[in-house]
Design a protein around this motif. Structure first.
Motif, PDB file in Angstrom:
ATOM      1  N   SER A  26      -8.089  49.804 -10.316  1.00 12.20           N
ATOM      2  CA  SER A  26      -8.608  49.091  -9.017  1.00 12.20           C
ATOM      3  C   SER A  26      -9.608  50.081  -8.725  1.00 12.20           C
ATOM      4  N   ILE A  27     -10.732  49.561  -7.721  1.00 11.11           N
ATOM      5  CA  ILE A  27     -11.929  50.402  -7.475  1.00 11.11           C
ATOM      6  C   ILE A  27     -11.662  51.066  -6.058  1.00 11.11           C
ATOM      7  N   ILE A  28     -10.478  50.563  -5.296  1.00 10.72           N
ATOM      8  CA  ILE A  28     -10.387  51.206  -4.078  1.00 10.72           C
ATOM      9  C   ILE A  28      -9.930  52.663  -3.832  1.00 10.72           C
ATOM     10  N   PRO A  29      -9.211  53.159  -4.849  1.00  7.88           N
ATOM     11  CA  PRO A  29      -8.791  54.448  -4.964  1.00  7.88           C
ATOM     12  C   PRO A  29     -10.139  55.417  -5.099  1.00  7.88           C
ATOM     13  N   THR A  30     -10.845  54.800  -5.923  1.00 16.20           N
ATOM     14  CA  THR A  30     -12.415  55.591  -6.287  1.00 16.20           C
ATOM     15  C   THR A  30     -13.154  55.633  -4.915  1.00 16.20           C
ATOM     16  N   GLN A  31     -13.148  54.290  -4.150  1.00 16.82           N
ATOM     17  CA  GLN A  31     -13.849  54.433  -2.945  1.00 16.82           C
ATOM     18  C   GLN A  31     -13.128  55.351  -1.756  1.00 16.82           C
ATOM     19  N   LEU A  32     -11.912  55.409  -1.680  1.00 17.52           N
ATOM     20  CA  LEU A  32     -11.325  56.472  -0.553  1.00 17.52           C
ATOM     21  C   LEU A  32     -11.579  57.966  -0.906  1.00 17.52           C
ATOM     22  N   CYS A  33     -11.731  58.237  -2.251  1.00 14.49           N
ATOM     23  CA  CYS A  33     -12.137  59.391  -2.805  1.00 14.49           C
ATOM     24  C   CYS A  33     -13.775  59.641  -2.173  1.00 14.49           C
ATOM     25  N   GLN A  34     -14.593  58.575  -2.465  1.00 14.72           N
ATOM     26  CA  GLN A  34     -15.900  58.601  -1.812  1.00 14.72           C
ATOM     27  C   GLN A  34     -16.045  58.839  -0.375  1.00 14.72           C
ATOM     28  N   VAL A  35     -15.158  58.007   0.261  1.00 12.38           N
ATOM     29  CA  VAL A  35     -15.157  57.984   1.760  1.00 12.38           C
ATOM     30  C   VAL A  35     -14.633  59.361   2.367  1.00 12.38           C
ATOM     31  N   LYS A  36     -13.684  59.985   1.660  1.00 15.84           N
ATOM     32  CA  LYS A  36     -13.441  61.331   2.034  1.00 15.84           C
ATOM     33  C   LYS A  36     -14.574  62.309   1.794  1.00 15.84           C
ATOM     34  N   ALA A  37     -15.396  62.218   1.148  1.00 13.05           N
ATOM     35  CA  ALA A  37     -16.435  63.153   0.631  1.00 13.05           C
ATOM     36  C   ALA A  37     -17.796  62.864   1.661  1.00 13.05           C
ATOM     37  N   ASN A  38     -17.570  61.807   2.369  1.00  7.59           N
ATOM     38  CA  ASN A  38     -18.694  61.598   3.345  1.00  7.59           C
ATOM     39  C   ASN A  38     -18.361  61.247   4.727  1.00  7.59           C
ATOM     40  N   THR A  39     -17.342  61.790   5.048  1.00  9.53           N
ATOM     41  CA  THR A  39     -16.863  61.612   6.435  1.00  9.53           C
ATOM     42  C   THR A  39     -17.579  62.387   7.471  1.00  9.53           C
ATOM     43  N   GLY A  40     -18.088  63.426   7.042  1.00 12.44           N
ATOM     44  CA  GLY A  40     -19.036  64.332   8.074  1.00 12.44           C
ATOM     45  C   GLY A  40     -20.412  63.670   8.323  1.00 12.44           C
ATOM     46  N   TYR A  41     -20.795  62.592   7.610  1.00 18.27           N
ATOM     47  CA  TYR A  41     -22.117  62.261   7.691  1.00 18.27           C
ATOM     48  C   TYR A  41     -22.132  61.147   8.844  1.00 18.27           C
ATOM     49  N   SER A  42     -21.195  60.273   9.234  1.00 18.10           N
ATOM     50  CA  SER A  42     -21.375  59.539  10.162  1.00 18.10           C
ATOM     51  C   SER A  42     -20.147  59.064  10.583  1.00 18.10           C
ATOM     52  N   PRO A  43     -19.832  58.693  11.889  1.00 21.65           N
ATOM     53  CA  PRO A  43     -18.676  58.239  12.325  1.00 21.65           C
ATOM     54  C   PRO A  43     -18.295  56.685  11.801  1.00 21.65           C
ATOM     55  N   ASP A  44     -19.219  56.116  11.698  1.00 25.91           N
ATOM     56  CA  ASP A  44     -19.022  54.632  10.939  1.00 25.91           C
ATOM     57  C   ASP A  44     -19.784  54.303   9.731  1.00 25.91           C
ATOM     58  N   PHE A  45     -19.276  53.846   8.886  1.00 25.35           N
ATOM     59  CA  PHE A  45     -20.091  53.494   7.507  1.00 25.35           C
ATOM     60  C   PHE A  45     -18.985  52.607   6.631  1.00 25.35           C
ATOM     61  N   GLY A  46     -19.860  51.880   5.747  1.00 28.75           N
ATOM     62  CA  GLY A  46     -19.071  51.186   4.967  1.00 28.75           C
ATOM     63  C   GLY A  46     -19.833  51.148   3.686  1.00 28.75           C
ATOM     64  N   ILE A  47     -18.951  51.121   2.327  1.00 23.38           N
ATOM     65  CA  ILE A  47     -19.407  51.154   1.234  1.00 23.38           C
ATOM     66  C   ILE A  47     -18.952  49.843   0.292  1.00 23.38           C
ATOM     67  N   PHE A  48     -19.685  49.693  -0.846  1.00 25.94           N
ATOM     68  CA  PHE A  48     -19.061  48.555  -1.624  1.00 25.94           C
ATOM     69  C   PHE A  48     -19.688  48.869  -3.090  1.00 25.94           C
ATOM     70  N   GLU A  49     -18.903  48.116  -4.078  1.00 21.98           N
ATOM     71  CA  GLU A  49     -19.339  48.279  -5.369  1.00 21.98           C
ATOM     72  C   GLU A  49     -18.802  46.919  -6.029  1.00 21.98           C
ATOM     73  N   ILE A  50     -19.704  46.526  -7.063  1.00 19.75           N
ATOM     74  CA  ILE A  50     -19.058  45.517  -7.935  1.00 19.75           C
ATOM     75  C   ILE A  50     -19.099  46.086  -9.482  1.00 19.75           C
ATOM     76  N   GLY A  51     -17.847  46.470  -9.717  1.00 15.75           N
ATOM     77  CA  GLY A  51     -17.498  47.374 -11.167  1.00 15.75           C
ATOM     78  C   GLY A  51     -16.380  46.651 -11.775  1.00 15.75           C
ATOM     79  N   ARG A  52     -16.181  47.208 -12.979  1.00 11.70           N
ATOM     80  CA  ARG A  52     -15.145  47.050 -13.715  1.00 11.70           C
ATOM     81  C   ARG A  52     -13.937  47.821 -13.723  1.00 11.70           C
ATOM     82  N   VAL A  53     -12.860  47.200 -13.986  1.00 11.68           N
ATOM     83  CA  VAL A  53     -11.371  47.609 -13.764  1.00 11.68           C
ATOM     84  C   VAL A  53     -10.756  47.025 -14.920  1.00 11.68           C
ATOM     85  N   VAL A  54      -9.694  47.697 -15.476  1.00 14.81           N
ATOM     86  CA  VAL A  54      -8.698  47.162 -16.582  1.00 14.81           C
ATOM     87  C   VAL A  54      -7.072  47.396 -16.190  1.00 14.81           C
TER      88      VAL A  54
END
Length: 266
Positions: free
Chosen positions: A94-122
């Motif tokens: 799943s891509i979600i665990p990857t995005q949770l890591c990305q969110v944690k790395a960017n929490t200090g930049y804005s109180p509200d934001f959203g990210i998305f990705e179209i990518g591969r999983v196996v």
């Protein structure tokens, strides 16, 4: 051992300067964009231009150390042979665990934001021992200002908007049970389009959310983009307008002789 190598050796010995320079001519034909790729581009435009989400790109493996810090175990899956780093030897499901890591790395930049990705999983391997590969759309929203209900509804509206724009159909949702450790034990729904289960939408598990930011709410959605593209577009139908002007009502009045229109009162 192959023709190309032999030709290259003969050419080198004969001498490149001994060949005449000629420009090749090849016909170019317009290429119709693949349906999946077409839907991908349209979805990206909507997510960026209408909802101000940030598109990210990530590698296909699971980051063991980063996920461990969030309390998310790496799920057993296909592994890279002779991986140079044990932190990135397992392919993600799943891509979600990857995005949770990305969110944690960017929490200090804005109180509200959203990210998305179209990518591969196996998801494991098939009978031929080949990877069962899929292309998913993953969206994660982070907010310190919206309550969880408001944020969850906002994510639902995002999914509903691009589905309506591209397919002219309505999404439906059905409560389901979690299958991954980062999913909320109660607030998780299947995303369904025209009877086809596309993926899931839910709230991050409380224990994972606290490790990212104790004061924030986090929601996510992940759908199979190829299944989405395969759903037939329900074209908008229009009725031909009438050739005659409309008449809302028609009144006939019987008046005494000598009564004029100007003398009538409401």
């Amino acid at each position: 051992t192959i023709k190309a190598d032999i030709i290259e050796e003969i050419t080198r010995i004969y001498g490149y300067d001994n060949f005449d320079i000629n420009t090749t001519r090849s016909p170019l034909y317009p290429v119709r964009m693949d349906k999946v790729k077409s839907d991908e581009e349209k979805i990206k435009d909507i997510l960026v231009k209408k909802y101000n989400l940030h598109e990210l790109h990530s590698y296909i493996w699971a980051y063991n150390d980063e996920l461990k810090s969030l309390g998310i175990p790496v799920e057993e899956n296909v592994r890279l042979a002779n991986a140079t780093n044990p932190n990135i030897e397992t392919i993600r499901k799943s891509i979600i665990p990857t995005q949770l890591c990305q969110v944690k790395a960017n929490t200090g930049y804005s109180p509200d934001f959203g990210i998305f990705e179209i990518g591969r999983v196996v998801d494991g391997t098939d009978s031929s021992n080949k990877c069962v590969e899929k292309k998913n759309l993953a969206i994660t929203l982070f907010s310190k200002t919206k309550d969880i209900k408001e944020l969850y509804t906002y994510l639902r509206d995002i999914l509903a908007t691009f589905t309506d724009d591209l397919k002219h159909r309505e999404l439906s949702f059905e409560v389901t049970s979690p299958t991954h450790p980062y999913e909320h034990p109660v607030n998780l729904n299947k995303v369904i389009l025209d009877g086809e289960i596309l993926g899931v939408m839910g709230i991050v598990h409380p224990s994972v959310g606290k490790k990212i930011d104790k004061k924030a709410n986090i929601v996510f959605a992940e759908i199979d983009i190829e299944k989405f593209a395969s759903v037939k577009n329900a074209s908008i139908l229009y009725n031909e307008p009438s050739k005659f002007p409309p008449m809302t009502y028609d009144l006939s009045l019987e008046l005494k002789e000598g009564v004029f229109f100007s003398s009538l009162k409401e």
